[in-house]
Design an enzyme around this catalytic site. Structure first.
Site, PDB file in Angstrom:
ATOM      1  N   ASP A  81      26.690   2.406 -46.794  1.00  0.00           N
ATOM      2  CA  ASP A  81      26.599   2.578 -48.277  1.00  0.00           C
ATOM      3  C   ASP A  81      25.874   4.179 -48.568  1.00  0.00           C
ATOM      4  OD1 ASP A  81      23.797   2.503 -47.666  1.00  0.00           O
ATOM      5  OD2 ASP A  81      23.466   0.671 -48.489  1.00  0.00           O
ATOM      6  N   SER A  82      25.606   4.438 -49.710  1.00  0.00           N
ATOM      7  CA  SER A  82      25.334   5.893 -49.977  1.00  0.00           C
ATOM      8  C   SER A  82      23.705   6.013 -49.971  1.00  0.00           C
ATOM      9  CB  SER A  82      25.747   6.269 -51.465  1.00  0.00           C
ATOM     10  OG  SER A  82      25.287   5.476 -52.460  1.00  0.00           O
ATOM     11  N   GLY A  83      22.832   4.847 -50.101  1.00  0.00           N
ATOM     12  CA  GLY A  83      21.599   5.001 -50.315  1.00  0.00           C
ATOM     13  C   GLY A  83      20.969   4.871 -51.641  1.00  0.00           C
ATOM     14  N   GLY A  84      22.020   4.802 -52.718  1.00  0.00           N
ATOM     15  CA  GLY A  84      21.271   4.937 -54.038  1.00  0.00           C
ATOM     16  C   GLY A  84      20.747   3.644 -54.434  1.00  0.00           C
ATOM     17  N   PHE A  85      21.383   2.652 -53.919  1.00  0.00           N
ATOM     18  CA  PHE A  85      20.737   1.212 -54.265  1.00  0.00           C
ATOM     19  C   PHE A  85      19.268   1.271 -53.733  1.00  0.00           C
ATOM     20  CE2 PHE A  85      19.558  -2.945 -53.313  1.00  0.00           C
ATOM     21  CZ  PHE A  85      19.605  -3.510 -54.591  1.00  0.00           C
TER      22      PHE A  85
ATOM     23  N   GLN B  73      29.906   2.002 -61.929  1.00  0.00           N
ATOM     24  CA  GLN B  73      28.792   1.295 -62.488  1.00  0.00           C
ATOM     25  C   GLN B  73      29.138   0.967 -64.005  1.00  0.00           C
ATOM     26  OE1 GLN B  73      26.105   0.449 -61.079  1.00  0.00           O
ATOM     27  NE2 GLN B  73      26.124   1.254 -59.276  1.00  0.00           N
TER      28      GLN B  73
ATOM     29  N   ASP C  18      29.408  -7.471 -48.990  1.00  0.00           N
ATOM     30  CA  ASP C  18      28.271  -7.321 -47.913  1.00  0.00           C
ATOM     31  C   ASP C  18      27.022  -8.221 -48.632  1.00  0.00           C
ATOM     32  OD1 ASP C  18      27.588  -4.974 -49.712  1.00  0.00           O
ATOM     33  OD2 ASP C  18      25.955  -5.191 -48.476  1.00  0.00           O
TER      34      ASP C  18
ATOM     35  N   CYS D  53      31.680 -26.634 -37.354  1.00  0.00           N
ATOM     36  CA  CYS D  53      31.511 -25.095 -37.019  1.00  0.00           C
ATOM     37  C   CYS D  53      31.779 -24.965 -35.680  1.00  0.00           C
ATOM     38  CB  CYS D  53      30.077 -24.534 -37.685  1.00  0.00           C
ATOM     39  SG  CYS D  53      29.924 -22.919 -37.237  1.00  0.00           S
TER      40      CYS D  53
ATOM     41  N   CYS E 219      30.874 -22.061 -34.130  1.00  0.00           N
ATOM     42  CA  CYS E 219      29.973 -20.868 -33.378  1.00  0.00           C
ATOM     43  C   CYS E 219      29.032 -21.152 -32.353  1.00  0.00           C
ATOM     44  CB  CYS E 219      29.056 -20.359 -34.831  1.00  0.00           C
ATOM     45  SG  CYS E 219      27.590 -21.150 -35.138  1.00  0.00           S
TER      46      CYS E 219
ATOM     47  N   CYS F  88      26.228 -23.653 -33.343  1.00  0.00           N
ATOM     48  CA  CYS F  88      26.855 -25.034 -33.260  1.00  0.00           C
ATOM     49  C   CYS F  88      27.373 -25.824 -32.315  1.00  0.00           C
ATOM     50  CB  CYS F  88      27.427 -25.311 -34.635  1.00  0.00           C
ATOM     51  SG  CYS F  88      26.829 -24.710 -36.191  1.00  0.00           S
TER      52      CYS F  88
ATOM     53  N   HIS G 238      24.770 -18.313 -36.933  1.00  0.00           N
ATOM     54  CA  HIS G 238      25.600 -19.303 -37.602  1.00  0.00           C
ATOM     55  C   HIS G 238      25.992 -18.760 -39.064  1.00  0.00           C
ATOM     56  CE1 HIS G 238      26.794 -23.177 -39.594  1.00  0.00           C
ATOM     57  NE2 HIS G 238      26.020 -22.836 -40.511  1.00  0.00           N
TER      58      HIS G 238
END
Lengths: 367, 367
Positions: free
Chosen positions: B89-93, B185, B262, B300, B302, B305, B331
């Site tokens: 990501d860009s770091g803005g958030f 945005q 994400d 599941c 995984c 599980c 999981h």
């Protein structure tokens, strides 16, 4: 419990013992899985690091989740997904070190839970039952475990009670396939150690442990006492030095004829960013590792050293990321296990003394 | 960045995009590795859970260990031992949500480090440079990220600045093989979203993200806005809904034509003993799981599980053992990844709406 000696080199021994869950080459280090998990590692990681047997904790598991719950899950192996051998300690050491206000009588130890303060009692019979419920491959008798520096009368009383309790544990033990080991106490008093060993050996246990070391005395005092203590134990049964210790302490034990060890040091130190290496310990929090692309140990083939740099480990600890403790615990366990494998190899080739001296020189360790 | 659409089902899409580190089938969920590690998991665990691509964090990594250090280690892939695709990501958030006293001008965002309070500045050009140093497969432009509920004038100003910053990011970007995605945005104002998208699409980025969702608005408001927002984006380029969200939010996104997601929710909830299952979430700390031999999710496959019971997980969390957060994070990531794989399968068979309705009914989820 079948124990075969393959080679000796001075007092040092290379052997193999068998359990219902597999064979264990000795000298053996047992990673500690106190609460039904080797902290931060999956059983597959522990296995890949080279472990043949792990340790579980009677006191902790009886309190939480409860030994009957573990039994109902099919035993400790199934509960924690470890299909190799497990040794469970008896809880004696934890009662004396963790629980508050311990009151000991011949009947047993009354104490308060370190979790919620509730009153509890651990008797020799209850220690046997807990371990039978856990279903470990090797169970330990309940012992009284005073500091090695205790005064003589107190130590003698603890030894006599340990002997009586061992007899009761043996009498109460009934689980097929589970081997029950006795524990020799006596601190640094070699006469007491010999007396305790003589009485316990007469009871014919399948294995013997030395308890009460690494609880207050100087390491040199322990190293000096170990050869005589080990020599009191039967040659053709496994010998286990409980709760010890630093890499140099393990080598002193092996040199004295000890076959089995356990210690929280590799995992605890790993969680605190200290890594064992062939050149001595290093602290990954140290800023000098920040840009270091080298692995933690260039001669180590563990998952951590094969895939990650010191700089990445430094970052994980600086950022308080769980993967740091996991990777360094894994490496440290691999280091301990490789040390035992290398010691075994040296014993079979009759060069253990030189191997040990070389390790101590590289580590800058005193003994 | 090559993106192929294999099937559509209503607005929902199944595709594949290619990166220098491999292909990614969509819809795709990206586990979050904020500080160069998916918390508590090895990359092998993340891979085994089904992940094709993970996310790294520009803001966190620029502060610690520093993007030039990561560059000197050979880039983020090598530093963290993940050889699959990475999106940064860009770091803005993070600047707007984590850092203190942010001052935004057209030049960039001035703020104080959340680690040591030191003054820092993130400009569009610097955000590009950091991500070029990290060497991610997909880099994001720097955006201004106000809450979706911001008043209209503020939102419009943020949109205009986001457009200007995207242009500067594109101009400054030079790393071969790294695809740079733009971020739309505009909050819940669909006219602003459309205007922002129109300007950014005219600049011809290889992929587009929707930013500013899941930051204050009701989930239903987001779900209602998504179809129109997604429809403003080019059909033949990947569409990424940033930082979202709950399983039902991912399905709403897929239904709207989103390809990538994400969220920290699977790992964060896993660390807090909450597990996602086909029958809705369960809390492993609940005493009712204490004696339960069933796996977390019986459908599941995984690692958690396949090998552990709810009772064991309950014990690990009660005993505060690291393995609990590790196993449940694993999981939950596997659950999210399987949800996306199942959604993809349903899209290719033209039954996504029924698949989504079935999931929501089983989870007792509203939307």
């Amino acid at each position: 419990m079948h124990f075969t000696l393959h080679a000796t080199d001075g007092a040092a021994r290379a052997g193999t013992f068998t359990t219902p869950h597999g064979e264990v080459p000795t000298p053996a280090f047992m990673p500690v899985g106190t609460q039904a998990t080797v902290k931060g590692l999956t059983p597959e990681m522990v296995r890949a690091a080279g472990a043949h047997i792990i340790l579980g904790n009677t006191y902790h598991l009886a309190l939480r989740p409860g030994d009957e719950i573990v039994r109902d899950f099919g035993g400790l192996h199934k509960f924690m997904h470890w299909d190799g051998p497990i040794l469970t300690d008896s809880g004696g050491f934890q009662v004396f070190s963790l629980a508050g206000q311990v009151k000991i009588t011949d009947h047993g130890a009354k104490f308060k839970s370190h979790i919620d303060g509730s009153p509890l009692e651990l008797t020799p019979e209850r220690a046997v039952e807990i371990q039978q419920n856990l279903g470990s491959d090797i169970a330990m008798v309940l012992d009284e475990c005073p500091p090695a520096t205790s005064e003589s009368a107190k130590m003698r009383a603890a030894v006599l009670r340990t002997i009586r309790w061992a007899e009761r544990c043996k009498k109460h033990h009934s689980r097929p396939g589970q081997a029950q080991f006795a524990i020799v106490q006596g601190g640094l008093n070699l006469d007491l150690r010999a007396e305790c060993a003589r009485e316990l050996v007469a009871m014919d246990f399948p294995g013997y442990a030395l308890g009460g070391f690494s609880v207050g005395e100087a390491p040199e005092a322990m190293h000096a006492a170990l050869p005589a203590c080990a020599a009191c134990l039967p040659e053709h049964k496994p010998r286990y030095l409980m709760g010890v210790g630093r890499p140099q302490d393990l080598l002193a034990g092996v040199a004295s004829g000890i076959d089995m060890f356990d210690c929280v040091m590799p995992t605890r130190n790993g969680r605190n960013a200290l890594a064992f290496t062939s050149d001595g310990p290093i602290r990954l929090r140290n800023a000098k590792h920040r840009r270091d692309p080298a692995p933690v140990a260039s001669d180590c083939a563990c998952y951590c050293c094969e895939n990650y740099s010191r700089g990445y480990l430094h970052h994980l600890f600086a950022a308080d990321e769980m993967l740091g403790p996991t990777l360094l615990s894994l490496h440290n366990i691999a280091f301990y296990l490789r040390l035992m494998a290398d010691a075994r190899h040296a014993i079979t080739e009759g060069r253990f003394a030189a191997f040990r001296a070389g390790c101590l020189a590289r580590w800058n360790a005193d003994s």
